[in-house]
Design a protein around this motif. Structure first.
Motif, PDB file in Angstrom:
ATOM      1  N   LYS A   6      12.650 -56.875 -11.429  1.00  0.00           N
ATOM      2  CA  LYS A   6      11.683 -56.147 -11.877  1.00  0.00           C
ATOM      3  C   LYS A   6      10.408 -55.896 -10.853  1.00  0.00           C
ATOM      4  O   LYS A   6      10.015 -56.722 -10.254  1.00  0.00           O
ATOM      5  CB  LYS A   6      11.274 -56.727 -13.285  1.00  0.00           C
ATOM      6  N   ASP A  15      12.798 -55.256 -20.736  1.00  0.00           N
ATOM      7  CA  ASP A  15      13.845 -54.699 -20.153  1.00  0.00           C
ATOM      8  C   ASP A  15      13.847 -52.988 -19.987  1.00  0.00           C
ATOM      9  O   ASP A  15      13.842 -52.413 -21.025  1.00  0.00           O
ATOM     10  CB  ASP A  15      15.229 -54.908 -20.934  1.00  0.00           C
ATOM     11  N   HIS A  18      16.376 -50.402 -21.286  1.00  0.00           N
ATOM     12  CA  HIS A  18      16.797 -50.603 -23.013  1.00  0.00           C
ATOM     13  C   HIS A  18      16.379 -49.441 -23.757  1.00  0.00           C
ATOM     14  O   HIS A  18      15.320 -48.748 -23.619  1.00  0.00           O
ATOM     15  CB  HIS A  18      16.085 -51.915 -23.356  1.00  0.00           C
TER      16      HIS A  18
END
Length: 200
Positions: A6, A15, A18
């Motif tokens: 990340k 996330d 997502h």
């Protein structure tokens, strides 16, 4: 799924790729089909792909990510009204995990709200593959996805979240091979990425 690397600006528990469940999202750009297949690979359960009968963007079974072919159901709609009706019905159905559709015309605010209500009723995620500038204000998020051509790496993509009702927008360069649900975020210039911390 392999751990995502990340950017430092992301929260360690977040996330960035997502899609919120029970909501309808949109994706535009030349890489929108790849993004949709990536989302299908991440989820379990049936996936419905609804397209217009004259749409030339057809998927080949051999090009699908691992585990998607056996869960994927195609629906052809003769026109735009039928496509939106089929999307709404599929979103309401259980236990569908993802509904993907490719309309040609802009989605009106009324139609967008109807799709959001259907997604909430079915606890289903919707993803509309839109032409640029033809989205709905009712969409939960809107992504712009394009491949990043490179003579050394054909798996690199740029996925930009440029509309997000529940948070900030993000900019992700990713390496995805199109075969599995595993993806790696690529660090931006002069940024150092660390592996996600293991659960405590």
């Amino acid at each position: 799924m392999q751990t995502l690397r990340k950017r430092l600006t992301y929260e360690s528990h977040a996330d960035p790729l997502h899609l919120l469940n029970s909501r309808v999202h949109e994706v535009e750009g030349r890489g929108r089909i790849g993004f949709a297949l990536f989302q299908a690979a991440r989820l379990t359960g049936p996936v419905f792909w609804i397209m217009l009968a004259h749409d030339r963007d057809r998927l080949l079974p051999g090009s699908l990510p691992e585990g998607v072919a056996g869960r994927l159901h195609f629906i052809e709609a003769p026109g735009e009204t039928d496509l939106l009706w089929a999307v709404e019905e599929a979103l309401r159905a259980r236990p569908v995990s993802l509904v993907i559709a490719a309309p040609e015309k802009p989605i009106t605010l009324t139609a967008g709200r109807r799709l959001q209500l259907a997604a909430e009723a079915g606890h289903t995620t919707g993803l509309m593959l839109i032409q640029e500038g033809k989205g709905s204000n009712a969409a939960e998020t809107r992504w712009k996805c394009d491949p990043l051509p490179s003579p050394l790496d054909s798996t690199r993509h740029r996925w930009i979240l440029n509309k997000n009702k529940k948070g900030t927008t993000v900019f992700c360069d990713v390496n995805w091979n199109g075969a599995t649900a595993a993806v790696h975020l690529v660090p931006q210039a002069r940024e150092r990425c660390q592996p996600e911390d293991p659960p405590a």
